[in-house]
Design a protein around this motif. Sequence first.
Motif, PDB file in Angstrom:
ATOM      1  N   VAL A   1       0.821  -1.214   0.000  1.00  0.00           N
ATOM      2  CA  VAL A   1       0.000   0.000   0.000  1.00  0.00           C
ATOM      3  C   VAL A   1       0.856   1.265   0.000  1.00  0.00           C
ATOM      4  O   VAL A   1       0.347   2.370  -0.162  1.00  0.00           O
ATOM      5  CB  VAL A   1      -0.958   0.035   1.212  1.00  0.00           C
ATOM      6  CG1 VAL A   1      -1.877  -1.171   1.189  1.00  0.00           C
ATOM      7  CG2 VAL A   1      -0.186   0.143   2.518  1.00  0.00           C
TER       8      VAL A   1
ATOM      9  N   ASP B   1       3.641   4.131  -1.130  1.00  0.00           N
ATOM     10  CA  ASP B   1       3.907   4.812  -2.392  1.00  0.00           C
ATOM     11  C   ASP B   1       5.011   4.146  -3.197  1.00  0.00           C
ATOM     12  O   ASP B   1       4.934   4.024  -4.406  1.00  0.00           O
ATOM     13  CB  ASP B   1       4.287   6.281  -2.129  1.00  0.00           C
ATOM     14  CG  ASP B   1       3.057   7.192  -2.127  1.00  0.00           C
ATOM     15  OD1 ASP B   1       1.954   6.671  -2.358  1.00  0.00           O
ATOM     16  OD2 ASP B   1       3.216   8.403  -1.909  1.00  0.00           O
TER      17      ASP B   1
ATOM     18  N   GLU C   1       7.795  10.607  -2.849  1.00  0.00           N
ATOM     19  CA  GLU C   1       7.852  11.757  -1.958  1.00  0.00           C
ATOM     20  C   GLU C   1       8.589  11.322  -0.695  1.00  0.00           C
ATOM     21  O   GLU C   1       8.470  10.162  -0.263  1.00  0.00           O
ATOM     22  CB  GLU C   1       6.430  12.169  -1.558  1.00  0.00           C
ATOM     23  CG  GLU C   1       5.765  13.110  -2.506  1.00  0.00           C
ATOM     24  CD  GLU C   1       6.440  14.462  -2.533  1.00  0.00           C
ATOM     25  OE1 GLU C   1       6.289  15.222  -1.574  1.00  0.00           O
ATOM     26  OE2 GLU C   1       7.141  14.751  -3.540  1.00  0.00           O
TER      27      GLU C   1
ATOM     28  N   TYR D   1       8.657   9.700   6.509  1.00  0.00           N
ATOM     29  CA  TYR D   1       9.342   9.307   7.740  1.00  0.00           C
ATOM     30  C   TYR D   1       9.549   7.801   7.718  1.00  0.00           C
ATOM     31  O   TYR D   1       8.655   7.040   7.336  1.00  0.00           O
ATOM     32  CB  TYR D   1       8.530   9.711   8.972  1.00  0.00           C
ATOM     33  CG  TYR D   1       8.761  11.144   9.383  1.00  0.00           C
ATOM     34  CD1 TYR D   1      10.001  11.540   9.905  1.00  0.00           C
ATOM     35  CD2 TYR D   1       7.755  12.091   9.276  1.00  0.00           C
ATOM     36  CE1 TYR D   1      10.217  12.847  10.285  1.00  0.00           C
ATOM     37  CE2 TYR D   1       7.960  13.390   9.653  1.00  0.00           C
ATOM     38  CZ  TYR D   1       9.204  13.774  10.157  1.00  0.00           C
ATOM     39  OH  TYR D   1       9.429  15.069  10.536  1.00  0.00           O
TER      40      TYR D   1
ATOM     41  N   GLY E   1      10.561   8.376  14.384  1.00  0.00           N
ATOM     42  CA  GLY E   1      11.940   8.850  14.404  1.00  0.00           C
ATOM     43  C   GLY E   1      12.133  10.016  13.470  1.00  0.00           C
ATOM     44  O   GLY E   1      11.197  10.515  12.869  1.00  0.00           O
TER      45      GLY E   1
ATOM     46  N   LYS F   1       8.812  17.323  -4.809  1.00  0.00           N
ATOM     47  CA  LYS F   1       8.003  17.572  -5.996  1.00  0.00           C
ATOM     48  C   LYS F   1       6.648  18.190  -5.667  1.00  0.00           C
ATOM     49  O   LYS F   1       6.001  18.787  -6.523  1.00  0.00           O
ATOM     50  CB  LYS F   1       7.771  16.261  -6.763  1.00  0.00           C
ATOM     51  CG  LYS F   1       8.950  15.882  -7.625  1.00  0.00           C
ATOM     52  CD  LYS F   1       8.712  14.562  -8.322  1.00  0.00           C
ATOM     53  CE  LYS F   1       8.955  13.410  -7.347  1.00  0.00           C
ATOM     54  NZ  LYS F   1       9.001  12.095  -8.050  1.00  0.00           N
ATOM     55  N   THR F   2       6.192  18.013  -4.419  1.00  0.00           N
ATOM     56  CA  THR F   2       4.912  18.628  -4.044  1.00  0.00           C
ATOM     57  C   THR F   2       5.124  19.927  -3.267  1.00  0.00           C
ATOM     58  O   THR F   2       4.168  20.489  -2.737  1.00  0.00           O
ATOM     59  CB  THR F   2       4.073  17.680  -3.170  1.00  0.00           C
ATOM     60  OG1 THR F   2       4.808  17.438  -1.956  1.00  0.00           O
ATOM     61  CG2 THR F   2       3.792  16.381  -3.868  1.00  0.00           C
TER      62      THR F   2
ATOM     63  N   MET G   1       9.008  18.289   6.316  1.00  0.00           N
ATOM     64  CA  MET G   1       7.929  17.326   6.129  1.00  0.00           C
ATOM     65  C   MET G   1       6.560  17.885   6.523  1.00  0.00           C
ATOM     66  O   MET G   1       5.533  17.300   6.203  1.00  0.00           O
ATOM     67  CB  MET G   1       8.181  16.020   6.923  1.00  0.00           C
ATOM     68  CG  MET G   1       9.412  15.270   6.475  1.00  0.00           C
ATOM     69  SD  MET G   1       9.389  14.824   4.731  1.00  0.00           S
ATOM     70  CE  MET G   1       8.124  13.558   4.735  1.00  0.00           C
ATOM     71  N   ASN G   2       6.525  18.995   7.234  1.00  0.00           N
ATOM     72  CA  ASN G   2       5.240  19.541   7.659  1.00  0.00           C
ATOM     73  C   ASN G   2       4.721  20.604   6.701  1.00  0.00           C
ATOM     74  O   ASN G   2       3.615  20.510   6.187  1.00  0.00           O
ATOM     75  CB  ASN G   2       5.344  20.146   9.056  1.00  0.00           C
ATOM     76  CG  ASN G   2       5.523  19.082  10.121  1.00  0.00           C
ATOM     77  OD1 ASN G   2       4.900  18.036  10.045  1.00  0.00           O
ATOM     78  ND2 ASN G   2       6.390  19.338  11.078  1.00  0.00           N
ATOM     79  N   GLU G   3       5.559  21.601   6.536  1.00  0.00           N
ATOM     80  CA  GLU G   3       5.115  22.725   5.719  1.00  0.00           C
ATOM     81  C   GLU G   3       5.548  22.521   4.271  1.00  0.00           C
ATOM     82  O   GLU G   3       6.507  21.812   3.994  1.00  0.00           O
ATOM     83  CB  GLU G   3       5.723  24.042   6.240  1.00  0.00           C
ATOM     84  CG  GLU G   3       5.382  24.354   7.685  1.00  0.00           C
ATOM     85  CD  GLU G   3       3.909  24.684   7.903  1.00  0.00           C
ATOM     86  OE1 GLU G   3       3.197  24.916   6.903  1.00  0.00           O
ATOM     87  OE2 GLU G   3       3.469  24.684   9.070  1.00  0.00           O
ATOM     88  N   SER G   4       4.790  23.172   3.408  1.00  0.00           N
ATOM     89  CA  SER G   4       5.223  23.232   2.016  1.00  0.00           C
ATOM     90  C   SER G   4       5.291  24.696   1.620  1.00  0.00           C
ATOM     91  O   SER G   4       4.770  25.562   2.332  1.00  0.00           O
ATOM     92  CB  SER G   4       4.254  22.472   1.115  1.00  0.00           C
ATOM     93  OG  SER G   4       3.122  23.268   0.844  1.00  0.00           O
TER      94      SER G   4
END
Lengths: 676, 336
Positions: free
Chosen positions: A153, A155, A170, A173, A178, A231-232, A245-248
Motif C-alpha cells: 500500500v 507509495d 515523496e 518518515y 523517528g 516535488k509537491t 515534512m510539515n510545511e510546504s
Amino acid sequence: MLRSLPIAWRITLLVLLGAGVVLGIVSVVSYTSARDLLEQEKQAEFAAVSEATAARIDVVGRSVEKVTEGLAVTVDDTEPSPARARKLLRGTVRANDELYAAGIGYEPRLYDNFAPYAYEPGGQYGDASAGDEESSARIVVTDLGRDGRAYEVNDWYQLSVQMRRPVWTEPFYQEGGGEVVLATYAVPVRLRDDPVPVSAVVAGDISLFWMRRLLQDIDLGESGYAFLISKTGTFIAHPDPTFIMNESVFSVAASREDSGLRAIGQKMIAGESGYVAFDGLRSMKRDEPSWLAYQPVPSTGWSLGIVVADSEISSDVVALNRTQWVIALAGIAALLVITLLIAGSITRPIRGLDAATHSLAQGDLDAPLPKAKGRDEIARLTTSFSQMRDDLLQHIDELRESTAAQERMHSELRIAAGIQMDLVPRTFPPFPERHDLDLFATLVPAREVGGDFYDFVEIDGDRLCLAVADVSGKGVPAALMMAVGRSFLRSLVREGGSPAEVVCSLNDELAAENEASMFITMFLAFVDLRTGEVRYASAGHNPPFHVTAGGAARQVPRVRGIALGARQGMLYDEGSFTLAPGDVLFLYTDGVSEAMDAEDKMFTEPRIGEELGAAVVGGSGGADAGGVSCEAVVERLLAAVRLHADGVEQFDDVTMLAFRYLGPDGEDSTGGAATG
Amino acid sequence: MRRAVLICAAVLCAAAALGAGLWAGARSADAAVPASRVRLVLQWSPQAQFAGYYAALEQGFYRERGLDVEIIPGGPAVDSLAYLADGKAEFATAFLTGAITAAGGGAEIVDVCQVVNRSNLLLSAHRDKVKDRDDLDRARVTLWGSSFQSAYIGFFETAGVKPRILPQYYSVNLFLLGGADACAAMEYNEYETIVQSGVDPDELTVFSMQKNGFGFPEDGVYTTARNAWRDPELCRAFAEATLEGWAYCRDHPDEALASVMGHARDAHVPTNSVHQRWMLDHILTAIYPAGTDAWEPGVLSRVDYERTRAVMIGEGLIGSAPSYDDFVLEGARSAP
C-alpha cells in the motif's frame, strides 16, 4: 520667503541647493549602478552555488538510481530465493555509502507477503526495535511483510507498479517514527514467468539527513540559508526543523496569503531555475525582503533554494554609499562656509551702500559712503551713487542760494513797490477846494516794479503841473531813479520856467550822475486853469489824448525830445493847445498801450482813443456825457486793459492820469459831479 | 434560522450537560466505583477530523460524565472496527459505509453517535484530462478500498461511465505525478493537500458526491452490540460528551487547532496548521447543519441509513445489513 533673506544667504542657499541636487543625482546614479553591479555579481554567485549544490545532490540521487537499477537487473536475472535476496540486499547496502536502505517488494501473492529490506541504522537514526532481523555488523535485514504487514500500500510500491516505470517517491518518515526522512527510488521488475505486469519492486532508500547537513555547510553569509523542497513543494531541508515534512512552500504561501510565493513554488516544482526577490522563507510570516536562487535537482525532481537577505546584498552598497554621503556632507559644509564668505565679501559694499543710503534717506547727506574698490559693478554703483550724492548736495546748495536770491529780490521788489507807491499822490480828489478841475490817476505796478510814476502839483494859484513818467529798468534801481526824478521834477517846477525848460533842466540833472545809464520818458504839461491853455513838453513819451467833451479823442501833437538822463544839454520843444471846459486830457505810459493779451497782441494807442471817446461821453454815448468823472474814465480804461489782458501777467506798470478842465469858474454845465 | 439552530443546540448541550452531571453523580454515589475506563480508537492519524474527541477529553467533558477515556491514534496499520471486535477498544470511529460493510460481514456493532452527517467525498481530476463526467470513461481513477467506494460506484453508474479503477491508499501522489487522471479526495483533506502541492483549483475538475446525489453520512462513533446492551447509559454519556467536545471546537476553533497540532506532532504526523485549519473549518460544516441541511448532530436518520444500505446492497458490496433499529443505538436514532 527667500526674498526676505539677505543676498549673501540667498546666494549661499541657491548654490547649496544646486550643489545638493547635482550631488543627489550623482549619488542616486552611482548607488543604483553599484547596486546593479553588485546584484549581478551576487546573482551569479548564487547561481553558481545553487547549481553546484543541486549537482551534488543530483549526483547522489543518480548513484542511488544506478545502484537500484543494477539491483533490479540482478533480481530480474537471478530471481533470488528469499535467503539469497536478503544476502543480496545486505551486500548492496554495505557496498554503497549513499544508500541508506534497499528492499525488494514482491507481489504479495508471489512469496506470501514477502518484502526483504536491508538498512543501515547508523547510530541514533537506527530502528533497533524491528523484529525478525538478521544483524550483521551495522546492517539490519528485515521483512516489511512480516506479520501480514501491508507493504504494497506504500507509495514506493504503488507508484512504480501503477506507473510501470522507475519513480522517486515523496520523502517520508521511516517506518516506526523517528527523525529519519527517507526518499525511495523504486524500480518495477517483471519476473520471467509471472503473469502480472509487475511482479516485484526494487527500492533504494536515500536518507535526507545528510542533505540537511550538506545545505547547512554551505557558506551563505550571515543571513543566507538553503532549503530543499520535494516535488509537491514540501520542505525536505530547512533551517527550521519544524518546517521539514510539515510545511510546504504552498502552505506558507497560503498562510501569508502570498500568491507570489505560490507562483514561485509552482515554478520550482516544475523544474525551473531562477532568481527572484521575495519576502524570505525563514518563518510562516513574511520576513525581510530577500533574494531567492532556485535550481532543480533533476534526478529526484526536487528543487533547491538559496536565500540571502536583500539587506546583506545591499550592505556593501550601503557602506559605499555611506562613505559617499559623508564626503558629500563634508563637501556641502565646506561649500556652505566658502559660499558664505564669498557672498559676504561680494555683498559687503552693497550692505555699506545700503546703510549709507538709509542715512541719506533719513536726510543725513553727509553720511560717509563706502569707498569704491576695484572696477566691478558694485564699485561703479558706489561711484555713481557718490556722484549722485555730490550732485544732490551741490544742487541743494544752489537751490538754497537761488531761494535766498529770490527772497532778496522779492524783498527788493517790495521795497521798490513801496517806494513807488509812496511817491505817487494817492489822495483823490487832490484839490478838494477847487471846482475848476477833476483829476484821477492810478498806478498798477507790475510784479517786477516798472518804475512808472505820475505827479500833479499846483505851480501857483492858476496853473497846475501834470506829469507822467516811465523809468527804464525794473526794481529798486528804477524806483530810486523815479524817486530822484520826481524830486528833481518837483523842485524844478517850483523854481519856475516853462515845461520845456523844466524838462531840459531835469535831463541835465539826471544825466549828470547817471552811471547806471537809466532813462526816463516823461510827459510834462502845465495847465492854465483860467484859460484852459496847456503847454507841454515830452521826453520820448507817448503823446497823451485830448478828448473833447463830445467824445472826440486825438493825440496831442508830438514835440521833439528824447528820454531823460541820456546826455546833458539836450533841447526839448514845447507844444500847446487849449482845453475847452469839459475836455479831458489823458496821460498814460506804454504799460497801457503795450498791454499784452494771451496772443501777444498789444492794446494799442488807437484803442485807447476809442475807449476814451466812449468813456468820456459816458459809455453809451448819451447826452449827459459831461457827468462822467475822471475816476470813472480811468476805471473804464483799466477795465478795458484788464479785459484785453485776460489774466496774462503784465511786465510793465500800468499808469493812467485823467484830467478834466471844468472852466475858470467851475460853473461849467458839466461841473456838477466833479468830485464824484 | 442558523441562529435558532445554534441556540437550540446550545440549549440541548446545556440540558445534556446537566443531565449527564446528575447521572454521573448518581452513578458514583450509587455504585461507588471509580470512573469507567474506556478506550476510543480513531480511524486515522491525528488530524482535525478528530478535534471534537480531543476537545471532549481535554476539556473534561468525558470525565464530567464519569468516563476515563484513552484515545488510541489510528493510522495505516490500524483498523478501528477490528479493535472493537478484538476487544482492544470500547469505542471506535468509523465511516458509515465502512461500518455497514463490517456489519454486513457479521460484526455486531452499533452506531452510538453519528458525528458527520454530510458527505465530504470528492472526485478530483486533472482538468486537462477530465473536463466533465463523460471524460471519466476509461480514465484512470484511484479510489480507496471497498468500504469507501459505494458513493463513487453509484456516481459512475449514474453517469454511465466506466473508469479504470486503481487502488488508492495513503497518498494522492500517484495522481500528483500524473499516474492517475482522477483520485478520491475528502474535501477537508486530500483536496487541500492537492492544492497545497502546487496544483491550482482552476487546474482541477471536482465532482462532489453530495451534490451528485451520493452523499452519505460519514464519521460515527461505534461500539459493540454487547457493550451497548450492557451499559447503554455509558454509551449515551460518551455520545453526549463527544458532541459537547465538537461544540467546543466550533466555539473555540483556535484552541481546537492548537490541540490537533499538538497531537499530530506527538504522533510524528507530518502536517501543518494551514491544512488542519482547512480541515477543521470543513469538518465543522459537515457536522453542524446550515441553511437547508436537515440533519441533527449526533443522530443518524433512518432515511440516510436506509438509503446508504440500499445503495451498498444494490452495488453488491454487501449481501445484507442489520436493520436501522439494530444498527443505531437508541438516542442516536431519528424520530420515527
